[in-house]
Design a protein around this motif. Structure first.
Motif, short mmCIF file in Angstrom:
data_model
loop_
_atom_site.label_atom_id
_atom_site.label_comp_id
_atom_site.label_asym_id
_atom_site.label_seq_id
_atom_site.Cartn_x
_atom_site.Cartn_y
_atom_site.Cartn_z
N THR A 78 45.53 46.21 36.62
CA THR A 78 44.94 45.13 35.83
C THR A 78 45.63 45.01 34.47
OG1 THR A 78 42.80 45.56 36.88
CG2 THR A 78 42.78 44.24 34.88
N HIS A 135 40.35 47.64 40.41
CA HIS A 135 41.09 46.44 40.02
C HIS A 135 40.15 45.26 39.80
CE1 HIS A 135 44.52 43.78 39.67
NE2 HIS A 135 44.02 42.99 40.63
N ALA A 136 39.16 45.11 40.69
CA ALA A 136 38.19 44.03 40.54
C ALA A 136 37.37 44.21 39.26
CB ALA A 136 37.28 43.99 41.76
N ILE A 137 36.95 45.46 38.99
CA ILE A 137 36.19 45.72 37.76
C ILE A 137 37.05 45.44 36.53
CG2 ILE A 137 35.11 47.56 36.40
CD1 ILE A 137 34.19 48.82 39.00
N LYS A 139 39.44 43.26 36.28
CA LYS A 139 39.52 41.81 36.10
C LYS A 139 38.26 41.27 35.41
CE LYS A 139 43.43 40.54 38.11
NZ LYS A 139 44.49 39.76 37.38
N LEU A 140 37.11 41.79 35.81
CA LEU A 140 35.85 41.32 35.22
C LEU A 140 35.71 41.75 33.76
CD1 LEU A 140 33.39 42.06 38.18
CD2 LEU A 140 34.30 39.84 37.48
N LEU A 141 36.30 42.91 33.42
CA LEU A 141 36.14 43.45 32.08
C LEU A 141 37.20 42.96 31.11
CD1 LEU A 141 35.22 47.17 32.86
CD2 LEU A 141 33.69 45.30 32.21
N GLN A 142 38.15 42.17 31.57
CA GLN A 142 39.18 41.68 30.67
C GLN A 142 38.61 40.80 29.56
OE1 GLN A 142 42.15 39.89 33.25
NE2 GLN A 142 43.50 41.65 32.96
N ALA A 143 37.47 40.20 29.82
CA ALA A 143 36.83 39.39 28.78
C ALA A 143 36.20 40.25 27.70
CB ALA A 143 35.77 38.48 29.41
N ASN A 144 36.01 41.53 28.00
CA ASN A 144 35.44 42.47 27.02
C ASN A 144 36.44 43.60 26.80
OD1 ASN A 144 33.91 44.26 25.50
ND2 ASN A 144 32.03 43.86 26.63
N PHE A 148 36.76 47.45 28.58
CA PHE A 148 37.91 47.69 29.44
C PHE A 148 38.68 48.92 28.97
CE2 PHE A 148 42.44 46.81 30.44
CZ PHE A 148 42.35 46.87 31.82
#
Length: 204
Positions: A78, A135-137, A139-144, A148
């Motif tokens: 990620t 990897h999915a997590i 991607k979701l945490l890139q906004a925070n 991350f």
């Protein structure tokens, strides 16, 4: 007199040696063999009677190790493709040796081929699934970014703990004061750095 003294000393040494071997033999039957990542257990003889009892703490420890590695690989992909590939290559080598030792340990527990195969397949399957989940997590945490970075820090610290508390200590125990082992540690570190730089340049 001197000849008699030498004979008695030699006899005493033989007796002490025989007693030591006897203690080692008894200890080998009463104590479980310790799992070594870099030193696989010997294949049991055909006549050996196995307990058919699975060491579930060992299975859980190996699966946990694989899960942490997979989680770190997923997060690394990620953050950067080059970092993810570098981690994948390094982990493949490390998990290869771990898999051999784990398979040898399971082989000394049971002669059931289905049970052996099912247990040995668990760590790589878990590594793959947790890697995809990591990897999915990521991607979701890139906004925070703070969260991350916290996840990546946890995975890196877990990996460093494994290296410093288990791998280096076990290598030291098995190799002793071998300069080759000390040199290979730094060679591996340099290869990892150059590999990451090469992949970063190749992939952009």
């Amino acid at each position: 007199d001197n000849l008699g003294l030498q004979t008695s000393v030699a006899g005493a040494r033989r007796a002490v040696r025989a007693f030591e071997l006897t203690l080692q033999h008894i200890h080998g039957h009463t104590e479980h063999q310790k799992f070594h990542r870099w030193a696989p257990a010997r294949m049991p003889s055909v006549q050996a009677i196995l307990s058919e009892k699975i060491s579930w703490p060992l299975v859980c420890a190996v699966c946990t190790d694989a899960a942490v590695d997979g989680f770190l690989i997923g997060l690394a992909f990620t953050a950067s493709r080059s970092s993810g590939l570098c981690m994948s290559i390094a982990t493949s080598l490390e998990m290869g040796f771990l898999g051999l030792s784990f398979s040898a340990s399971v082989q000394n527990m049971t002669r059931s081929v289905p049970k052996h195969v099912s247990l040995v397949v668990m760590p790589p399957v878990l590594l793959t699934l947790v890697g995809v989940g990591g990897h999915a997590i990521g991607k979701l945490l890139q906004a925070n970014p703070a969260l991350f970075i916290g996840f990546i820090s946890f995975a890196i610290v877990a990996l460093l703990f494994l290296v410093t508390q288990e791998l280096l200590a076990e290598a030291r125990k098995l190799a002793g004061d071998s300069k080759r082992v000390n040199v290979m540690f730094f060679v591996g570190l340099l290869v990892g750095i150059f590999l990451e730089k090469f992949l970063h340049t190749l992939l952009g």
